[in-house]
Design a protein around this motif. Sequence first.
Motif, PDB file in Angstrom:
ATOM      1  N   THR A 152     -13.547  41.133 -13.117  1.00  0.00           N
ATOM      2  CA  THR A 152     -12.863  39.964 -13.785  1.00  0.00           C
ATOM      3  C   THR A 152     -14.521  38.861 -13.097  1.00  0.00           C
ATOM      4  O   THR A 152     -14.760  39.349 -11.882  1.00  0.00           O
ATOM      5  CB  THR A 152     -11.846  39.739 -13.159  1.00  0.00           C
ATOM      6  OG1 THR A 152     -10.295  40.768 -13.566  1.00  0.00           O
ATOM      7  CG2 THR A 152     -11.625  38.416 -13.428  1.00  0.00           C
ATOM      8  N   THR A 212     -12.021  39.898 -18.510  1.00  0.00           N
ATOM      9  CA  THR A 212     -11.980  40.615 -17.660  1.00  0.00           C
ATOM     10  C   THR A 212     -12.267  41.788 -18.501  1.00  0.00           C
ATOM     11  O   THR A 212     -11.834  42.487 -19.976  1.00  0.00           O
ATOM     12  CB  THR A 212     -10.179  41.142 -17.448  1.00  0.00           C
ATOM     13  OG1 THR A 212     -10.513  39.834 -16.376  1.00  0.00           O
ATOM     14  CG2 THR A 212     -10.040  42.044 -16.136  1.00  0.00           C
ATOM     15  N   ALA A 220     -13.668  41.599  -8.529  1.00  0.00           N
ATOM     16  CA  ALA A 220     -14.163  40.360  -9.145  1.00  0.00           C
ATOM     17  C   ALA A 220     -16.371  41.060  -9.475  1.00  0.00           C
ATOM     18  O   ALA A 220     -16.442  42.048  -8.687  1.00  0.00           O
ATOM     19  CB  ALA A 220     -14.768  39.243  -8.685  1.00  0.00           C
TER      20      ALA A 220
END
Length: 238
Positions: A71, A171, A57
């Motif tokens: 992401t 993303t 992330a």
Amino acid sequence: MSPNFKLQCHFILIFLTALRGESRYLELREAADYDPFLLFSANLKRELAGEQPYRRALRCLDMLSLQGQFTFTADRPQLHCAAFFISEPEEFITIHYDQVSIDCQGGDFLKVFDGWILKGEKFPSSQDHPLPSAERYIDFCESGLSRRSIRSSQNVAMIFFRVHEPGNGFTLTIKTDPNLFPCNVISQTPNGKFTLVVPHQHRNCSFSIIYPVVIKISDLTLGHVNGLQLKVSCLLVS
């Protein structure tokens, strides 16, 4: 300790942790109301040959020194976010949009900047960069996926983004490519040896080091004047 010096110290800490394969981030509460001491570490696994690309992330304020897929998904309105990317001096950085789900009409944005901006200062400076300042910004809300891949002109790049709606985000994949003749560089390390060669080009170049160091310029060739080569050797700067 002055606020400017305090902030500079923490950018140095971010660099050092990025080099160890870690990532540091700050969660921004307001544009002018955040504390650089709010740092949290997240262990990173460097990509190994033959394995799947590294994935994790992306934070609201993040810094990365490795390739992979990242992401960002908003869990609440995130209004003042940025991610800094840095690679080896002899590399370009390519940012590729895999998927984007933001509301441009509602005030969201996602922008790539060719370089870094720290405390209002651009790197490379406008005098050193080959592109005009306006062309260094690539706004997703203007270009859309017609420009899925954006390559930097040096070994650093960054993105700015704002996402209001929880669940929205994007993303992207970060890759690097060889740069045979790097011109503007931010050093990832406080020690080592680097050679900067700019063949047959009339342009400004820069090599930036954010650490307090002693620099030894072992060989400096400035070019030719009236058939004579201008050369300086063994210059020490502290």
